[in-house]
Each structure stands twice: as structure tokens, then as C-alpha cells.
Design a protein around this motif. Structure first.
Motif, PDB file in Angstrom:
ATOM      1  N   ASN A  17     121.717  43.469 -77.841  1.00  0.00           N
ATOM      2  CA  ASN A  17     120.579  42.673 -78.309  1.00  0.00           C
ATOM      3  C   ASN A  17     119.684  42.256 -77.147  1.00  0.00           C
ATOM      4  OD1 ASN A  17     121.240  42.844 -81.012  1.00  0.00           O
ATOM      5  ND2 ASN A  17     122.471  40.988 -80.977  1.00  0.00           N
ATOM      6  N   GLU A  18     120.304  41.907 -76.002  1.00  0.00           N
ATOM      7  CA  GLU A  18     119.491  41.550 -74.836  1.00  0.00           C
ATOM      8  C   GLU A  18     118.670  42.745 -74.362  1.00  0.00           C
ATOM      9  OE1 GLU A  18     122.097  40.044 -71.857  1.00  0.00           O
ATOM     10  OE2 GLU A  18     122.635  38.267 -73.027  1.00  0.00           O
ATOM     11  N   TYR A  19     119.290  43.917 -74.334  1.00  0.00           N
ATOM     12  CA  TYR A  19     118.551  45.105 -73.905  1.00  0.00           C
ATOM     13  C   TYR A  19     117.439  45.455 -74.887  1.00  0.00           C
ATOM     14  CZ  TYR A  19     121.875  46.042 -70.169  1.00  0.00           C
ATOM     15  OH  TYR A  19     122.632  45.961 -69.041  1.00  0.00           O
ATOM     16  N   ARG A  20     117.690  45.267 -76.172  1.00  0.00           N
ATOM     17  CA  ARG A  20     116.628  45.527 -77.155  1.00  0.00           C
ATOM     18  C   ARG A  20     115.456  44.578 -76.957  1.00  0.00           C
ATOM     19  NH1 ARG A  20     120.207  46.629 -82.571  1.00  0.00           N
ATOM     20  NH2 ARG A  20     120.737  48.767 -82.039  1.00  0.00           N
TER      21      ARG A  20
ATOM     22  N   TYR B 181     109.050  44.934 -72.614  1.00  0.00           N
ATOM     23  CA  TYR B 181     108.400  45.861 -71.692  1.00  0.00           C
ATOM     24  C   TYR B 181     107.494  46.868 -72.401  1.00  0.00           C
ATOM     25  CZ  TYR B 181     111.150  43.992 -67.876  1.00  0.00           C
ATOM     26  OH  TYR B 181     111.684  43.162 -66.934  1.00  0.00           O
ATOM     27  N   LYS B 182     107.478  46.877 -73.716  1.00  0.00           N
ATOM     28  CA  LYS B 182     106.523  47.704 -74.452  1.00  0.00           C
ATOM     29  C   LYS B 182     105.145  47.053 -74.499  1.00  0.00           C
ATOM     30  CE  LYS B 182     109.539  50.198 -77.643  1.00  0.00           C
ATOM     31  NZ  LYS B 182     109.909  50.368 -79.057  1.00  0.00           N
ATOM     32  N   THR B 183     105.083  45.749 -74.272  1.00  0.00           N
ATOM     33  CA  THR B 183     103.813  45.029 -74.339  1.00  0.00           C
ATOM     34  C   THR B 183     103.095  45.096 -72.993  1.00  0.00           C
ATOM     35  OG1 THR B 183     104.819  42.935 -73.679  1.00  0.00           O
ATOM     36  CG2 THR B 183     104.763  43.420 -76.045  1.00  0.00           C
ATOM     37  N   LYS B 184     101.825  44.723 -72.994  1.00  0.00           N
ATOM     38  CA  LYS B 184     101.045  44.707 -71.755  1.00  0.00           C
ATOM     39  C   LYS B 184     101.586  43.661 -70.778  1.00  0.00           C
ATOM     40  CE  LYS B 184      96.749  46.532 -73.547  1.00  0.00           C
ATOM     41  NZ  LYS B 184      95.311  46.322 -73.690  1.00  0.00           N
ATOM     42  N   GLU B 185     101.991  42.512 -71.311  1.00  0.00           N
ATOM     43  CA  GLU B 185     102.544  41.468 -70.451  1.00  0.00           C
ATOM     44  C   GLU B 185     103.840  41.938 -69.796  1.00  0.00           C
ATOM     45  OE1 GLU B 185     101.857  40.815 -73.719  1.00  0.00           O
ATOM     46  OE2 GLU B 185      99.960  39.778 -73.461  1.00  0.00           O
TER      47      GLU B 185
END
Length: 100
Positions: free
Chosen positions: A53-56, A62-66
């Protein structure tokens, strides 16, 4: 004096009772061991589920711009255009200051 037939029947019955008792004793002990093993495996499974769950969550971040900006700053020391970067240089050549 008891007849030989009753002595043999009694001996066979007692032997069957002792064999069954021994089998049940070892089976109940084995069941206890298996329950302990299952409890250990469940704890490990719970830890692995939390890790997944933490990795998800990290992947979603990390898929977002931020998230990409955060990764660029942390891993590659990059900055946005127009940002000022300050480099702090220690004054002494000693890597570790002495303790007071």
C-alpha cells in the motif's frame, strides 16, 4: 476367574483406546503448531500488505506533477527556472566539530 475371551476383548479394547488417545494427543499438538504458524504468516502478510500500500501511494504520488518535481529535487538536485540555490560551505576543514 475371568474367561480368556473377556481378557482378550478387554486387552484389545484398552489397546485401541490407548492408540486413539495417542493419535489425538499428537494431532492436537500438531494443530497447535499449525495455528502458531498461521498466526506468524498472517502477521507477515499484514506487513507485506502495508508495504504494498505504501508503494502504491508512492507510485500515485510520483505520477503527478508535484511528485515529479519532488523526485527531481530530491534525487537529481534540480530546480525550477528562476529559483535561487544557496550552497553552504563549511568554514573549517575539520569534517566534524569537536564536542564541548
Amino acid at each position: 476367574m475371568p474367561r480368556l475371551r473377556w481378557v482378550i476383548i478387554t486387552a484389545v479394547a484398552l489397546l485401541a483406546i490407548f492408540i486413539a488417545g495417542t493419535v489425538y494427543f499428537f494431532e492436537f499438538r500438531r494443530i497447535g503448531d499449525l495455528k502458531a504458524d498461521v498466526a506468524k504468516k498472517l502477521v507477515r502478510l499484514d506487513e507485506k500488505e502495508r508495504s504494498v500500500n505504501e508503494y502504491r501511494e508512492k507510485v500515485e504520488f510520483y505520477k503527478t506533477k508535484e511528485g515529479i518535481a519532488h523526485l527531481a529535487r530530491e534525487e537529481y538536485n534540480l530546480a525550477f527556472p528562476g529559483e535561487r540555490i544557496y550552497i553552504i560551505v563549511p568554514e573549517s576543514s575539520d569534517p566534524v566539530p569537536p564536542l564541548p
